[in-house]
Design an enzyme around this catalytic site. Structure first.
Site, PDB file in Angstrom:
ATOM      1  N   TYR A   1      14.531   4.726   9.700  1.00  0.00           N
ATOM      2  CA  TYR A   1      14.394   3.785   8.540  1.00  0.00           C
ATOM      3  C   TYR A   1      15.397   2.964   8.450  1.00  0.00           C
ATOM      4  O   TYR A   1      16.643   3.614   8.560  1.00  0.00           O
ATOM      5  CB  TYR A   1      13.945   4.811   7.503  1.00  0.00           C
ATOM      6  CG  TYR A   1      13.484   4.176   6.119  1.00  0.00           C
ATOM      7  CD1 TYR A   1      12.235   3.673   6.216  1.00  0.00           C
ATOM      8  CD2 TYR A   1      14.244   3.981   5.082  1.00  0.00           C
ATOM      9  CE1 TYR A   1      11.832   3.069   4.970  1.00  0.00           C
ATOM     10  CE2 TYR A   1      13.626   3.293   3.830  1.00  0.00           C
ATOM     11  CZ  TYR A   1      12.294   2.851   4.039  1.00  0.00           C
ATOM     12  OH  TYR A   1      11.922   2.036   2.801  1.00  0.00           O
TER      13      TYR A   1
ATOM     14  N   ARG B   1     -16.470   7.227   3.022  1.00  0.00           N
ATOM     15  CA  ARG B   1     -16.486   8.777   3.167  1.00  0.00           C
ATOM     16  C   ARG B   1     -17.892   8.998   2.401  1.00  0.00           C
ATOM     17  O   ARG B   1     -18.680   8.063   2.036  1.00  0.00           O
ATOM     18  CB  ARG B   1     -15.419   8.955   2.082  1.00  0.00           C
ATOM     19  CG  ARG B   1     -15.300   8.426   0.582  1.00  0.00           C
ATOM     20  CD  ARG B   1     -13.875   8.528   0.179  1.00  0.00           C
ATOM     21  NE  ARG B   1     -13.089   7.655   0.810  1.00  0.00           N
ATOM     22  CZ  ARG B   1     -11.647   7.718   0.751  1.00  0.00           C
ATOM     23  NH1 ARG B   1     -11.115   8.831   0.582  1.00  0.00           N
ATOM     24  NH2 ARG B   1     -10.974   6.829   1.307  1.00  0.00           N
TER      25      ARG B   1
ATOM     26  N   GLY C   1       3.019  -1.959   3.992  1.00  0.00           N
ATOM     27  CA  GLY C   1       3.036  -0.594   4.732  1.00  0.00           C
ATOM     28  C   GLY C   1       2.147  -0.678   5.988  1.00  0.00           C
ATOM     29  O   GLY C   1       1.481  -1.853   6.259  1.00  0.00           O
TER      30      GLY C   1
HETATM   31  P1  NDP Z   1      -0.489   7.731  -0.093  1.00  0.00           P
HETATM   32  O1  NDP Z   1      -0.283   8.698   1.144  1.00  0.00           O
HETATM   33  O2  NDP Z   1      -0.882   7.699  -1.294  1.00  0.00           O
HETATM   34  O3  NDP Z   1      -2.006   6.746   0.680  1.00  0.00           O
HETATM   35  C1  NDP Z   1      -1.977   6.639   1.852  1.00  0.00           C
HETATM   36  C2  NDP Z   1      -3.017   5.559   2.044  1.00  0.00           C
HETATM   37  O4  NDP Z   1      -3.362   5.092   3.474  1.00  0.00           O
HETATM   38  C3  NDP Z   1      -4.525   6.297   1.740  1.00  0.00           C
HETATM   39  O5  NDP Z   1      -5.453   5.337   0.956  1.00  0.00           O
HETATM   40  C4  NDP Z   1      -5.201   6.523   3.076  1.00  0.00           C
HETATM   41  O6  NDP Z   1      -6.502   6.285   2.971  1.00  0.00           O
HETATM   42  C5  NDP Z   1      -4.694   5.305   3.939  1.00  0.00           C
HETATM   43  N1  NDP Z   1      -4.784   5.634   5.034  1.00  0.00           N
HETATM   44  C6  NDP Z   1      -4.001   6.730   5.817  1.00  0.00           C
HETATM   45  N2  NDP Z   1      -4.163   6.687   7.469  1.00  0.00           N
HETATM   46  C7  NDP Z   1      -4.905   5.427   7.591  1.00  0.00           C
HETATM   47  C8  NDP Z   1      -5.564   4.781   8.600  1.00  0.00           C
HETATM   48  N3  NDP Z   1      -5.287   5.410   9.869  1.00  0.00           N
HETATM   49  N4  NDP Z   1      -6.256   3.731   8.499  1.00  0.00           N
HETATM   50  C9  NDP Z   1      -6.438   3.143   7.127  1.00  0.00           C
HETATM   51  N5  NDP Z   1      -5.974   3.789   6.144  1.00  0.00           N
HETATM   52  C10 NDP Z   1      -5.248   4.766   6.355  1.00  0.00           C
HETATM   53  O7  NDP Z   1       0.478   6.337   0.426  1.00  0.00           O
HETATM   54  P2  NDP Z   1       1.626   5.659  -0.561  1.00  0.00           P
HETATM   55  O8  NDP Z   1       0.911   4.783  -1.716  1.00  0.00           O
HETATM   56  O9  NDP Z   1       2.748   6.330  -0.972  1.00  0.00           O
HETATM   57  O10 NDP Z   1       2.312   4.597   0.458  1.00  0.00           O
HETATM   58  C11 NDP Z   1       1.332   3.581   1.139  1.00  0.00           C
HETATM   59  C12 NDP Z   1       2.033   2.934   2.105  1.00  0.00           C
HETATM   60  O11 NDP Z   1       2.759   1.967   1.359  1.00  0.00           O
HETATM   61  C13 NDP Z   1       3.117   3.728   3.065  1.00  0.00           C
HETATM   62  O12 NDP Z   1       2.878   3.009   4.377  1.00  0.00           O
HETATM   63  C14 NDP Z   1       4.344   3.704   2.394  1.00  0.00           C
HETATM   64  O13 NDP Z   1       5.360   3.648   3.404  1.00  0.00           O
HETATM   65  C15 NDP Z   1       4.177   2.196   1.826  1.00  0.00           C
HETATM   66  N6  NDP Z   1       5.181   1.819   0.711  1.00  0.00           N
HETATM   67  C16 NDP Z   1       5.943   0.633   1.090  1.00  0.00           C
HETATM   68  C17 NDP Z   1       6.861   0.192  -0.044  1.00  0.00           C
HETATM   69  C18 NDP Z   1       7.458  -0.905   0.187  1.00  0.00           C
HETATM   70  O14 NDP Z   1       8.506  -1.195  -0.393  1.00  0.00           O
HETATM   71  N7  NDP Z   1       7.360  -1.533   1.313  1.00  0.00           N
HETATM   72  C19 NDP Z   1       7.064   1.197  -1.355  1.00  0.00           C
HETATM   73  C20 NDP Z   1       5.942   2.163  -1.302  1.00  0.00           C
HETATM   74  C21 NDP Z   1       5.267   2.539  -0.324  1.00  0.00           C
HETATM   75  P3  NDP Z   1      -7.673   7.622   2.638  1.00  0.00           P
HETATM   76  O15 NDP Z   1      -7.897   7.645   1.272  1.00  0.00           O
HETATM   77  O16 NDP Z   1      -8.892   6.918   3.502  1.00  0.00           O
HETATM   78  O17 NDP Z   1      -7.304   8.654   3.431  1.00  0.00           O
END
Ligand code: NDP
Length: 364
Positions: A57, A201, A275
């Protein structure tokens, strides 16, 4: 004297291999003028915390011997909610019993107590403060997870593109993510329409209805619908009905999904990538750049707020007001309770291992 515990690492690697518990003493009877002693109420495990431990990171805490470790070590964790235990003679900003969160990232929140300067903490209302103002109290989960996801959602919606309430739209993939749920709720509070794209889903209809009724999404569609040519006119109908445009796309997935949301943007629209959940590069059709003048940019809350404390304070204050008036719902966490006779590092390693099943919060 307080015996504190912190989860530390001296080398990067997988959390289970490199995290240890370090015990140290805090002399709370001889505080410097501007020092405060705080105890942790709760701190979450975020993906970025794990990436920091792994060493992948870009923002990293400094490794020091400040806590008396044999080798320079860093304390894990960036977000957390604390209660003030004692304050130095020159501190007027805090008193015992106040709640606070770190001013900056890399504070090292995976610990039972900390000794720090009053500048290193921002006050947030404790239950008594909320009650005195006739508001609902913040929960430990809300306080401990306030700095990253809600701020990310709010800033992406308000800091870059002017969206006209009642008319304009944003589209987002990962509509079910914590950030995505905050974005659709905050969009609804600001009067901005949203299209949340989610993976298909089995119980999609019921799932979509819940994202709309409980999390404010105007429409919820599947990736397949978003990628099909036949569905395009339906989306056009929605935007035509409000007289607005889709001016902003939020992308936390990448790959084909990023192209899908960018295609829905109006000319001159902006896609913010925050993300990369699919681990695929962001792909965008060339024609979107040339013929629609789409801009693709990145968003990183850490970088944006690093040198703008005022923006952080204003954003926090808005989120707190929505929490206190129960207009905004927090994203739930699985609670891991730490008991003082247990091993703190083992508690966080368990929480890290469980984080694929949802957000984990260690509660003290
Ligand atoms: P969550 O763990 O709450 O949610 C993850 C999401 O990603 C779910 O909606 C899931 O979908 C989806 N997902 C997981 N795997 C895949 C895949 N292979 N293909 C498509 N969708 C997928 O995450 P957060 O809200 O905590 O964080 C989301 C992203 O944002 C992360 O990458 C995090 O690092 C990033 N982030 C970045 C910030 C920034 O400042 N840049 C700040 C905060 C977060 P499903 O419901 O279908 O399982």
């Amino acid at each position: 004297m307080i015996t504190a515990q912190a989860v530390v690492y001296t080398q990067h690697g997988e959390p289970k291999d490199v995290l240890t518990t370090h015990k140290y003493e805090i002399d709370d009877d001889n505080l410097d003028k501007n020092s405060i002693v705080i105890r942790t109420l709760g701190s979450p495990v975020n993906p970025s915390d794990i990436n920091q431990i792994q060493g992948v990171y870009p923002s990293k805490p400094e490794k020091t011997t400040e806590l008396g470790t044999a080798e320079p070590a860093a304390v894990c964790g960036n977000e957390g909610l604390f209660e003030v235990v004692k304050v130095g003679a020159g501190v007027s900003k805090f008193k015992a019993g106040d709640w606070c969160i770190p001013t900056k990232v890399n504070f090292g929140t995976w610990r039972t107590h900390a000794l720090c300067s009053d500048e290193q903490m921002i006050k947030v209302p404790n239950p008594a403060d909320c009650k005195a103002r006739g508001r609902e109290p913040l929960t430990v989960n809300q306080g401990a997870t306030i700095s990253v996801n809600p701020l990310t959602a709010y800033l992406m919606l308000t800091h870059y593109v002017k969206l006209e309430p009642g008319k304009d739209w944003f589209i987002q993939n990962g509509g079910n993510s914590a950030v995505g749920r905050y974005a659709s709720q905050i969009g609804a509070l600001l009067g901005i329409n949203s299209i949340s794209v989610v993976r298909d889903r089995p119980n999609f209809e019921e799932f979509a209805r819940k994202l709309s009724t409980e999390n404010g999404a105007t429409h919820v569609i599947t990736e397949e619908q978003n990628n099909s040519r036949e569905f395009g006119p339906e989306v056009k109908k929605w935007t035509k009905a409000t007289g607005g445009e889709i001016k902003l796309a939020l992308n936390c997935v990448g790959g084909k999904s990023s192209a899908g949301v960018a295609r829905k943007l109006a000319p001159n629209g902006l896609m913010l990538t925050y993300g990369g959940m699919s681990m695929q590069p962001v792909t965008l059709p060339t024609s979107l750049h040339i013929f629609k003048n789409i801009t693709s940019a990145g968003f990183w809350v850490t970088q944006l707020l690093k040198s703008d404390l005022d923006l952080k304070l204003r954003t926090l204050s808005q989120i707190i007001e929505w929490y206190e008036t129960r207009q905004l719902k927090d994203s739930p966490s699985h609670e891991n309770h730490f008991s003082p006779d247990a091993d703190l590092a083992a508690c966080y390693i368990h929480a890290v291992d469980s984080s694929k099943q949802g957000k984990q919060l260690v509660v003290y």
